[in-house]
Design an enzyme around this catalytic site. Sequence first.
Site, mmCIF file in Angstrom:
data_model
loop_
_atom_site.group_PDB
_atom_site.id
_atom_site.type_symbol
_atom_site.label_atom_id
_atom_site.label_comp_id
_atom_site.label_asym_id
_atom_site.label_seq_id
_atom_site.Cartn_x
_atom_site.Cartn_y
_atom_site.Cartn_z
ATOM 1 N N LYS A 39 1.862 4.676 -1.249
ATOM 2 C CA LYS A 39 1.379 5.770 -2.104
ATOM 3 C C LYS A 39 1.928 7.071 -1.524
ATOM 4 O O LYS A 39 2.348 7.096 -0.369
ATOM 5 C CB LYS A 39 -0.151 5.780 -2.181
ATOM 6 C CG LYS A 39 -0.901 5.636 -0.894
ATOM 7 C CD LYS A 39 -2.403 5.615 -1.193
ATOM 8 C CE LYS A 39 -3.236 5.411 0.030
ATOM 9 N NZ LYS A 39 -3.444 4.012 0.393
ATOM 10 N N ASP A 62 0.826 -1.214 0.000
ATOM 11 C CA ASP A 62 0.000 0.000 0.000
ATOM 12 C C ASP A 62 0.855 1.258 0.000
ATOM 13 O O ASP A 62 0.582 2.204 0.730
ATOM 14 C CB ASP A 62 -0.899 -0.018 1.247
ATOM 15 C CG ASP A 62 -1.924 1.100 1.185
ATOM 16 O OD1 ASP A 62 -2.484 1.465 2.231
ATOM 17 O OD2 ASP A 62 -2.124 1.633 0.081
ATOM 18 N N THR A 96 -8.022 4.891 -2.897
ATOM 19 C CA THR A 96 -7.846 4.817 -4.330
ATOM 20 C C THR A 96 -7.286 3.479 -4.801
ATOM 21 O O THR A 96 -6.573 2.805 -4.072
ATOM 22 C CB THR A 96 -6.873 5.933 -4.782
ATOM 23 O OG1 THR A 96 -6.575 5.725 -6.147
ATOM 24 C CG2 THR A 96 -5.575 5.855 -3.974
ATOM 25 N N ASN A 107 1.628 8.160 1.988
ATOM 26 C CA ASN A 107 2.285 7.405 3.071
ATOM 27 C C ASN A 107 3.773 7.690 3.147
ATOM 28 O O ASN A 107 4.494 6.943 3.803
ATOM 29 C CB ASN A 107 2.094 5.898 2.828
ATOM 30 C CG ASN A 107 0.645 5.489 2.965
ATOM 31 O OD1 ASN A 107 -0.119 6.157 3.639
ATOM 32 N ND2 ASN A 107 0.272 4.420 2.293
#
Length: 269
Positions: free
Chosen positions: A136, A134, A169, A139
Amino acid sequence: NPGRQWSLKDFEIGKPLGKGKFGRVYLAREVKSKYIVALKIIFKEQIEKYRIHHQLRREMEIQTNLLHPNILRLYGWFHDDERIFMILEYAYGGELYRELRKKGHFTEKQAATYIASLTHALAYCHEKHVIHRDIKPENLLLDHEGRLKIADFGWSVQSKSKRNTMCGTLDYLAPEMVENKAHDYAVDNWTLGILCYEFLYGAPPFEAESQNDTFKRIVNVDLIFPSTPSISSEAKNLINRLLVKDSSKRLSLQKIMEHPWIIKNVDNL
Ligand SMILES: Cc1cc(Nc2nc(/C=C/c3ccccc3)nc3cc(N4CCN(C)CC4)ccc23)n[nH]1
């Protein structure tokens, strides 16, 4: 020192830094040492309500054991009757995506430097059998020297394609994730391709009006390189070799570090 038992009275709480899905993050200072940290506060009722107890515990165990210059430290944690407190490294530079929005897009040198840092951090995670799944821009944080820090706790150990709730998303998810197939470490290699594109163009490659259109563009790897800003062919080559539907054919983390675009653009490799 990690072993010490902490409590709220050890800290002076400062301004709120941001509000995540399950908790808020505050600037804080440890009273004795005057050491600046970020304190993430999560309400236990939220943990019960969203039933994230196991995920949170696993994330904290993983995060405590990850020691890498491009991964934000979790120094320790404590709790009281209604809250859990995570004592986190404070990144002085703020959120990378705000930097990206402010600049529109990064230079090839800056983008390559961030991709190299992410690749190092992911190689470290993979050797510890942690798939991120995860990554992105939201983060990612920057320290006082502008060095990238992966900051979120959506870590999971090597999973047997456990579905993670599709919150937020789809832009960064690999085809095998959005198609809910078994996935492995290579999902993170795909995401590096997404991020490389977004660092250079300012938006992720498969952005679309609706989630359904994004889904179609991802599974079809509908990759288009705009004419501006003009990007080197080496950069396009790296992106093309990461955004590959067949996960076994994606460039390995080792090969990313040896790619001409990285070698050419990253100092002190
Ligand atoms: C965990 C952590 C955060 C952190 N540092 C910072 N977090 C957040 C925003 C944080 C946040 C948290 C939850 C949800 C959304 C945002 N914003 C920040 C903004 C900062 N500044 C100082 C630098 N300026 C250029 C921009 C504003 C500095 C550090 C920040 N270090 N460690």
